[in-house]
Design an enzyme around this catalytic site. Structure first.
Site, PDB file in Angstrom:
ATOM      1  N   ASP A   1       0.850  -1.191   0.000  1.00 56.01           N
ATOM      2  CA  ASP A   1       0.000   0.000   0.000  1.00 56.01           C
ATOM      3  C   ASP A   1       0.887   1.243   0.000  1.00 56.01           C
ATOM      4  O   ASP A   1       2.093   1.147   0.196  1.00 56.01           O
ATOM      5  CB  ASP A   1      -0.994   0.004   1.156  1.00 56.01           C
ATOM      6  CG  ASP A   1      -0.355  -0.080   2.527  1.00 56.01           C
ATOM      7  OD1 ASP A   1       0.886  -0.249   2.609  1.00 56.01           O
ATOM      8  OD2 ASP A   1      -1.074   0.023   3.527  1.00 56.01           O
TER       9      ASP A   1
ATOM     10  N   TYR B   1       2.897   4.683   0.921  1.00 56.77           N
ATOM     11  CA  TYR B   1       3.550   5.136   2.149  1.00 56.77           C
ATOM     12  C   TYR B   1       2.574   6.008   2.939  1.00 56.77           C
ATOM     13  O   TYR B   1       1.934   6.904   2.374  1.00 56.77           O
ATOM     14  CB  TYR B   1       4.803   5.939   1.817  1.00 56.77           C
ATOM     15  CG  TYR B   1       5.900   5.132   1.156  1.00 56.77           C
ATOM     16  CD1 TYR B   1       6.611   4.173   1.864  1.00 56.77           C
ATOM     17  CD2 TYR B   1       6.230   5.330  -0.185  1.00 56.77           C
ATOM     18  CE1 TYR B   1       7.615   3.422   1.259  1.00 56.77           C
ATOM     19  CE2 TYR B   1       7.234   4.591  -0.796  1.00 56.77           C
ATOM     20  CZ  TYR B   1       7.921   3.641  -0.076  1.00 56.77           C
ATOM     21  OH  TYR B   1       8.917   2.901  -0.677  1.00 56.77           O
TER      22      TYR B   1
ATOM     23  N   PHE C   1       6.647   1.292  -4.136  1.00 55.42           N
ATOM     24  CA  PHE C   1       8.023   1.486  -3.681  1.00 55.42           C
ATOM     25  C   PHE C   1       8.575   2.877  -3.989  1.00 55.42           C
ATOM     26  O   PHE C   1       9.653   3.229  -3.536  1.00 55.42           O
ATOM     27  CB  PHE C   1       8.978   0.418  -4.254  1.00 55.42           C
ATOM     28  CG  PHE C   1       8.691  -0.970  -3.758  1.00 55.42           C
ATOM     29  CD1 PHE C   1       9.126  -1.389  -2.507  1.00 55.42           C
ATOM     30  CD2 PHE C   1       7.966  -1.866  -4.537  1.00 55.42           C
ATOM     31  CE1 PHE C   1       8.857  -2.669  -2.050  1.00 55.42           C
ATOM     32  CE2 PHE C   1       7.682  -3.140  -4.083  1.00 55.42           C
ATOM     33  CZ  PHE C   1       8.135  -3.546  -2.839  1.00 55.42           C
TER      34      PHE C   1
ATOM     35  N   HIS D   1      11.430 -10.126   0.590  1.00 51.41           N
ATOM     36  CA  HIS D   1      11.121  -8.699   0.452  1.00 51.41           C
ATOM     37  C   HIS D   1      12.375  -7.875   0.768  1.00 51.41           C
ATOM     38  O   HIS D   1      13.202  -8.285   1.589  1.00 51.41           O
ATOM     39  CB  HIS D   1       9.994  -8.334   1.430  1.00 51.41           C
ATOM     40  CG  HIS D   1       9.365  -7.015   1.174  1.00 51.41           C
ATOM     41  ND1 HIS D   1       9.895  -5.832   1.652  1.00 51.41           N
ATOM     42  CD2 HIS D   1       8.242  -6.681   0.493  1.00 51.41           C
ATOM     43  CE1 HIS D   1       9.129  -4.827   1.271  1.00 51.41           C
ATOM     44  NE2 HIS D   1       8.115  -5.308   0.571  1.00 51.41           N
TER      45      HIS D   1
END
Length: 222
Positions: free
Chosen positions: A60, A62, A73, A180
């Site tokens: 989702d 920031y 990202f 991740h």
């Protein structure tokens, strides 16, 4: 605040926009949410289905006001690199020898990298606040729509992305799965995975231009 947000024309035929978006838009109305009406569909607007070549899926936006720009990202150019993006750039330097000078990934999106989150809205300071609103249907539908155009390269970082798109990659697609890039997991297989060079090798083998991963908006404007 969600009223009047235009649906990205190239993706408007997705069932999500008829079946799910009206209810989500109603829930967003009169709330303070990120990244806001002008950027909520930025990933789809910058990368129409016929241009998608690579898929990178995040969770989702920031939750810090002024950071998210609607791309997974990615952050606004003046924002300090978040920890995950810092690790992504570190791996990129090891992989291809360069990385962008800021965190704005718009230049990836314009080259065909679909930087989509599974949830496209969030409350300030509350990561994951809208994770159960039904946004994830859009991610799967968008990827399936792009697959109708050509084989795709999937870069799936972490179990969330891998589960969210489970069953969609086909034999003709390239799938790169790793841990991740978060500091909590990056050393469990993200570092050393070399996704950027592997994607470019695959694209070149298909006769397509590689992604210029390290290009910056500043450099492109000079």
């Amino acid at each position: 605040m969600a009223e009047g947000i235009p649906v990205p024309h190239a993706w408007a035929d997705l069932p999500f926009f008829q079946q799910d978006w009206p209810a989500i838009a109603a829930r967003l109305r009169d709330r303070d949410w990120l990244p806001g009406p002008g950027r909520v569909f930025a990933a789809l607007e910058l990368t129409p289905p016929e241009k998608v070549r690579v898929v990178i899926l995040g969770q989702d936006p920031y939750p810090t006001p002024g950071h998210a720009n609607g791309l997974a990202f990615s952050v606004t150019p003046e924002t300090a690199l978040p920890r995950s993006l810092r690790n992504i750039y570190a791996e990129m330097r090891e992989d291809i020898g360069a990385a962008p000078p800021n965190g704005d990934l718009s230049h990836w999106a314009r080259q065909g990298v679909l930087l989509l989150n599974t949830s496209l809205s969030v409350l300030p300071g509350q990561a994951g606040a809208h994770a159960k609103w039904g946004w994830e249907k859009l991610a799967r539908q968008a990827v399936a729509r792009a697959q109708a155009e050509r084989p795709l390269a999937f870069i799936l970082w972490g179990s969330h992305a891998q589960k969210a798109l489970a069953g969609l990659p086909r034999p003709q697609d390239l799938v790169i799965e790793s841990a991740h890039p978060s500091p909590l997991s990056a050393r469990r297989g993200f570092f050393g995975s070399r996704p950027f060079g592997r994607v470019n090798d695959w694209l070149k083998a298909r006769g397509e231009p590689p992604i210029d991963w390290a290009l910056s908006e500043t450099a492109a404007a000079e």
